[in-house]
Design a protein around this motif. Structure first.
Motif, PDB file in Angstrom:
ATOM      1  N   MET A 174       0.815  -1.209   0.000  1.00  0.00           N
ATOM      2  CA  MET A 174       0.000   0.000   0.000  1.00  0.00           C
ATOM      3  C   MET A 174       0.853   1.265   0.000  1.00  0.00           C
ATOM      4  SD  MET A 174      -3.163  -0.882   0.229  1.00  0.00           S
ATOM      5  CE  MET A 174      -3.995   0.497   0.999  1.00  0.00           C
TER       6      MET A 174
ATOM      7  N   PRO B 258       2.172   3.443  -2.005  1.00  0.00           N
ATOM      8  CA  PRO B 258       1.782   4.710  -2.663  1.00  0.00           C
ATOM      9  C   PRO B 258       0.637   5.402  -1.913  1.00  0.00           C
ATOM     10  CG  PRO B 258       1.831   2.875  -4.226  1.00  0.00           C
ATOM     11  CD  PRO B 258       2.021   2.286  -2.879  1.00  0.00           C
ATOM     12  N   ALA B 259      -0.316   4.597  -1.430  1.00  0.00           N
ATOM     13  CA  ALA B 259      -1.451   5.185  -0.699  1.00  0.00           C
ATOM     14  C   ALA B 259      -0.976   5.804   0.602  1.00  0.00           C
ATOM     15  CB  ALA B 259      -2.512   4.122  -0.428  1.00  0.00           C
ATOM     16  N   LEU B 260      -0.082   5.112   1.299  1.00  0.00           N
ATOM     17  CA  LEU B 260       0.408   5.635   2.578  1.00  0.00           C
ATOM     18  C   LEU B 260       1.276   6.869   2.369  1.00  0.00           C
ATOM     19  CD1 LEU B 260       1.096   2.301   4.495  1.00  0.00           C
ATOM     20  CD2 LEU B 260      -0.815   3.888   4.807  1.00  0.00           C
TER      21      LEU B 260
ATOM     22  N   MET C 172       0.780   8.994  -0.065  1.00  0.00           N
ATOM     23  CA  MET C 172      -0.209  10.034  -0.356  1.00  0.00           C
ATOM     24  C   MET C 172      -0.786  10.575   0.954  1.00  0.00           C
ATOM     25  SD  MET C 172      -3.643   9.531  -2.640  1.00  0.00           S
ATOM     26  CE  MET C 172      -5.027  10.659  -2.421  1.00  0.00           C
ATOM     27  N   PHE C 173      -1.069   9.654   1.867  1.00  0.00           N
ATOM     28  CA  PHE C 173      -1.574  10.030   3.188  1.00  0.00           C
ATOM     29  C   PHE C 173      -0.561  10.910   3.915  1.00  0.00           C
ATOM     30  CE2 PHE C 173      -1.251   8.743   7.749  1.00  0.00           C
ATOM     31  CZ  PHE C 173      -2.372   9.419   8.216  1.00  0.00           C
TER      32      PHE C 173
END
Lengths: 336, 336
Positions: free
Chosen positions: B260, B262-264, B266-267
């Motif tokens: 995950m 990339p999502a983290l 982004m977060f």
């Protein structure tokens, strides 16, 4: 051991709050007296269970009711009648999700102040990143406090941290906008001189450091305490919102998030503030616990747990005797 | 268009702050004057680049220096000399990560107050969950404000929201512990009467709702504003700490978290508060921007962006003329 649960005045319907009372009875072995509208409460109770009883007090205190009006005009409200049951010895504690100002007024009026305490304060055990808890006091019982009030909050909060949280020598800090001595508003500067006379006082604490678990008791004016709590809630909200946005940004991420479900559930449980519901109003002559208006059954259950812990460790007597020691030692006088 | 960057007084070393200035020059096309110790600054600048110059002012203001001492005794500090460059017209704005009290004192003393403004206030554009921004004022320039001060903060904050954030008819709310009229401390109750005379005033806002993006300008005393900011920071910290704990609880979760990434990331970028660095001190006769002491190069770059935006939209002139309109309309008098 009976505890009165106010079933009115929260954001959730009475049925949800009652469910919290039933859970607490099972889990902590307490009897629960439900205060509110009998016709609403009765259908939600198990038949023939003598652990439960009802105080019929259907008047509801709204968020618009001022504290003074509450006590004067709403005599048949669940708040006023619930506190009365504690005063009369029918119950050992009162737990309510209603308007804090109303609970404060009814508690002050119905139970009276402890000798030596000018104003009660709300003590709340807050989570920290190191797994410990920090007692914030006052978290919103008052709006304009004096330095003497803060000094008394500190004494009571320290007994709470010691007796209820089991901390041996709790440290006390003053909530402030900087760690330096000269920082702060007039109230904070005055209060500092008072607090310095207390054992365990370690200086200022900034709200961002509060949640590090560095200190055990954090003292502030109730307006500040309430602002602080709600701002921290806001910080939690923007963070979870950003996380949600990131995790759902692409279909692939959603798949990953599904795989991570147990971890995200663990995260959600950790951030479930219901686990921190229930804050005693310290300084009145009885145990009166306020809970967040949003409290669900879990939050109510936890608040009843807080009430039971306070009863079990003789919190009131411990605070009273500590305050008397301070009076005898002349500390109260010295600081005037 | 020259902007003075104070290279001293932050938690990060001058080299990191200078890097922020260089980034800003490239990205926003501004010239940067670096204030601080020439022998430290010089080696960090590109050779023969006439966009950059130096004000040699090696005295450092520490967190322990009181505002009064700063201005009186540290005349050769980067704060005092940087403000002087703005007063003399050599630069259009001053940006500093130093002690807020010192920047406030130097700005007041060096630039003077705007006519009609008793105390300047720090205006900060804060992130919200709906992607918009809310201007908080005062976020910590003062510690004990009057209702009149809050009224003036509101007027200035509204011009900021309109001109800099581009909001057409900004709404104004008063930071309070409840939405109900009777809630609040004495200051808030007094201020409410003043604010009600202003266009756009919509009532109270609780700090947990502040980050929902419901209102455009949130007015409060600087002590409250600073407590609020730091408590929200604390809320962000406990949330990210709980997330980290959950994501690393089991080796399997770590693997999932790696997937995950990339999502983290982004977060993490979303929660990078450097993007919100830079808050103007409104009410002085010049543009003076404070940034978080922790500011890294990105935070400094963003603060310079805030300075440039303020210059580009004639913020000072707009505020001055709005305040004059209020004086002419007699609103200032009416509220006394």
């Amino acid at each position: 051991l009976s505890i009165v649960l106010d079933t009115q005045g929260g954001d959730n319907p009475p049925a949800e709050l009652i469910r919290g009372g039933l859970l607490a009875a099972d889990e902590y072995g307490v009897d629960v007296i439900f205060a509110g509208d009998e016709s609403v409460i009765q259908p939600n109770l198990p038949a023939n269970d003598n652990r439960f009883s009802i105080i019929h007090a259907p008047e509801i205190i709204t968020m618009e009711d001022t504290p003074a009006e509450t006590v004067r005009r709403k005599k048949n409200s669940s708040v006023v009648q619930g506190i009365k049951a504690v005063r009369q010895g029918r119950a050992k504690a009162f737990v309510s999700p209603a308007n804090t100002g109303a609970v404060m007024a009814a508690s002050l009026f119905g139970l009276g102040r402890m000798k030596g305490i000018e104003r009660p304060g709300i003590a709340m055990a807050l989570p920290t990143t190191n797994g410990s808890q920090v007692v914030g006091i006052d978290m919103g019982a008052n709006t304009d406090s004096s330095a003497e009030n803060l000094f008394q909050f500190a004494i009571m909060g320290r007994v709470y941290a010691h007796r209820v949280l089991g901390i041996k020598e709790p440290t006390i800090a003053l909530v402030n906008i900087g760690s330096e001595l000269h920082k702060g508003n007039d109230l904070v500067k005055q209060a500092r001189a008072y607090l310095e006379t207390l054992p365990g006082f370690v200086g200022n604490i900034e709200p961002n450091r509060l949640f590090d678990g560095e200190v055990h008791v954090a003292v502030c004016d109730g307006f500040i305490g309430n602002i602080l709590l709600k701002a921290a809630e806001g910080g939690v909200a923007i963070t979870t919102s950003a996380l949600k946005k990131a995790l759902t940004h692409r279909p692939l991420y959603k798949l990953g998030a599904a795989m991570m479900r147990p971890a995200l559930r663990m995260f959600r449980d950790e951030m479930n503030l219901s686990r921190f519901g229930g804050a005693p109003l310290l300084g009145v002559r009885g145990i009166s616990i306020v809970t967040h208006g949003h409290s669900n059954a879990d939050g109510i259950k936890h608040a009843i747990r807080v009430a039971k812990d306070a009863i079990d460790c003789d919190l009131l007597e411990r605070i009273e005797s500590r305050v008397q020691e301070h009076i005898t030692e002349g500390v109260f006088k010295k600081t005037k």
